[in-house]
Design a protein around this motif. Structure first.
Motif, PDB file in Angstrom:
ATOM      1  N   TYR A  49       0.828  -1.207   0.000  1.00 19.45           N
ATOM      2  CA  TYR A  49       0.000   0.000   0.000  1.00 19.45           C
ATOM      3  C   TYR A  49       0.865   1.260   0.000  1.00 19.45           C
ATOM      4  N   THR A  58      -2.356  -0.200  -6.310  1.00 22.50           N
ATOM      5  CA  THR A  58      -2.649  -0.775  -4.997  1.00 22.50           C
ATOM      6  C   THR A  58      -2.562  -2.299  -4.990  1.00 22.50           C
ATOM      7  N   THR A  60      -4.708  -4.380  -6.025  1.00 27.17           N
ATOM      8  CA  THR A  60      -6.025  -4.941  -5.680  1.00 27.17           C
ATOM      9  C   THR A  60      -6.958  -4.782  -6.867  1.00 27.17           C
ATOM     10  N   ALA A  62     -11.167  -5.331  -7.959  1.00 27.95           N
ATOM     11  CA  ALA A  62     -12.530  -5.559  -7.469  1.00 27.95           C
ATOM     12  C   ALA A  62     -13.296  -6.435  -8.454  1.00 27.95           C
ATOM     13  N   GLU A  81      -9.660 -15.186  -8.410  1.00 32.68           N
ATOM     14  CA  GLU A  81      -8.712 -14.985  -7.310  1.00 32.68           C
ATOM     15  C   GLU A  81      -7.453 -15.814  -7.526  1.00 32.68           C
ATOM     16  N   LYS A  90      -4.441  -8.835  -4.969  1.00 28.49           N
ATOM     17  CA  LYS A  90      -5.523  -9.311  -4.115  1.00 28.49           C
ATOM     18  C   LYS A  90      -6.889  -9.003  -4.734  1.00 28.49           C
ATOM     19  N   VAL A  92     -10.898  -7.981  -4.174  1.00 29.71           N
ATOM     20  CA  VAL A  92     -11.949  -7.416  -3.340  1.00 29.71           C
ATOM     21  C   VAL A  92     -13.281  -7.896  -3.932  1.00 29.71           C
ATOM     22  N   CYS A  94     -17.144  -8.026  -4.349  1.00 31.63           N
ATOM     23  CA  CYS A  94     -18.294  -7.132  -4.160  1.00 31.63           C
ATOM     24  C   CYS A  94     -19.571  -7.893  -4.506  1.00 31.63           C
ATOM     25  N   TYR A 106     -20.422   0.243  -5.208  1.00 31.48           N
ATOM     26  CA  TYR A 106     -19.163  -0.490  -5.325  1.00 31.48           C
ATOM     27  C   TYR A 106     -18.260   0.103  -6.418  1.00 31.48           C
ATOM     28  N   ALA A 110     -14.544   1.613  -5.900  1.00 31.07           N
ATOM     29  CA  ALA A 110     -13.377   1.187  -6.673  1.00 31.07           C
ATOM     30  C   ALA A 110     -12.605   2.394  -7.194  1.00 31.07           C
ATOM     31  N   ASN A 113     -11.048   4.514  -4.011  1.00 28.20           N
ATOM     32  CA  ASN A 113      -9.980   3.842  -3.290  1.00 28.20           C
ATOM     33  C   ASN A 113      -8.816   3.444  -4.191  1.00 28.20           C
ATOM     34  N   ILE A 115      -8.507   1.425  -6.597  1.00 24.81           N
ATOM     35  CA  ILE A 115      -8.327   0.019  -6.947  1.00 24.81           C
ATOM     36  C   ILE A 115      -7.847  -0.055  -8.400  1.00 24.81           C
TER      37      ILE A 115
END
Length: 325
Positions: A49, A58, A60, A62, A81, A90, A92, A94, A106, A110, A113, A115
């Motif tokens: 991060y 990041t 990540t 979604a 995943e 990673k 996330v 939703c 959502y 995204a 943040n 993403i």
């Protein structure tokens, strides 16, 4: 928790050298070995991060899905995943509960943040919230923006379902399905089924409902009674496995046996679990391949590489106990 400065101090190198190592830069072999030994001794973990603040990444992604209760969506989430691990990214998850407001919230999350990207299965009118600001890949649904779409060969799947029902001895067929009012894959399944029946001059009925799911269930009960049972339909293709199970339940309530009286084929082919035997005959989507293509496409967008706007993947027939194959 050890910091990058601690690693540099123990390895007797500069903080810049450690940063270069962590980001894949080239270093002298002696420097590289010293840093690796320091990282191991200190049990140092890279703060992705903090790195993201500098690189605008990041690590990540979604994933928007209508519900985790559907085996197809659950299987897809599992394989996405799994694919993301190869990219050290990673997931996330939703779970929108097929709700428009949840999807919009959502998507906003995204963007806000930061993403790295979004993979979406949306059957709602969220076009206005999907933009080029955020890398997006869609599964099964076309958007007005130039968003890449990954989908199975749904038209061929509909044709194959009708063909398999005919080969299994069914002579009077029906199509049943509930879908979104927005252009999506379920319509192609219907078109493929319709094309096969017309080409081969097969007697068929159809019930494709676009509207509220509760209304679909009410109308479905009437259709099964009036058009399936009263018209002596002996083969049904249902647009998804989940809806196929609803149809089977209604047939049992009306005293019909599956497959002895009426044969059923669904669409998806996902099992309830790895250890569950296959019950429903179905057109199988290659979920691992869909996941792999969606992730690969998304990372191409992130890296600003050229991508195909449409990727269509092959389907197969998966025999079960609801047909007399």
């Amino acid at each position: 928790m050890a910091s990058i400065k601690d690693v540099a101090r123990l390895a007797k190198v500069s903080v810049g050298s450690v940063s270069k190592y962590l980001n894949g830069g080239k270093l002298k072999e002696k420097t590289k070995i010293a840093i690796e030994e320091a990282i191991k001794e200190l049990n140092y973990e890279k703060n992705i991060y903090a790195t993201g603040l500098r690189t605008n990444r990041t690590h990540t992604i979604a994933l928007l899905i209508p519900t985790i209760w559907n085996p197809f969506f659950s299987e897809l989430a599992f394989y996405i995943e799994t694919e993301l691990r190869y990219y050290q990214t990673k997931l996330v998850l939703c779970n929108t509960i097929n709700n428009y407001e949840n999807e919009v919230a959502y998507i906003a999350m995204a963007r806000q943040n930061k993403i790295d990207g979004l993979i979406t299965l949306s059957y709602s009118n969220v076009d206005a919230y999907i933009s080029s600001e955020l890398p997006v890949v869609s599964i099964d649904r076309y958007f007005s923006e130039k968003i890449p779409t990954i989908m199975s060969d749904n038209f061929t799947g509909g044709k194959l379902a009708a063909e398999k029902l005919q080969q299994a001895g069914a002579t009077k067929l029906a199509f049943i399905g509930y879908g979104s009012i927005y252009e999506n894959s379920t319509r192609d399944r219907y078109r493929g089924f319709q094309d096969y029946c017309k080409t081969n001059k097969i007697d068929w009925k159809s019930f494709y409902y676009e509207g509220h799911h509760g209304e679909f269930r009410e109308q479905l009960s009437l259709f099964v009674q009036e058009q399936i049972i009263n018209k002596e339909i002996d083969g049904i293709f249902v647009v998804t496995d989940e809806q196929a199970m609803e149809v089977i339940d209604l047939l049992h309530q009306n005293g019909k046996r599956v497959p002895e009286d009426i044969q059923i084929i669904g669409f998806d082919g996902s099992k309830q679990s790895n250890n569950t035997p296959i019950y429903l005959s179905s057109i199988r989507q290659s979920v691992p391949e869909i996941a792999a293509e969606a992730v690969k496409c998304l990372f191409k967008i992130i890296e600003k590489e050229e991508v195909h706007l449409q990727t269509i993947l092959p389907i197969t027939y998966q025999p079960g106990t609801t047909t007399r194959d």
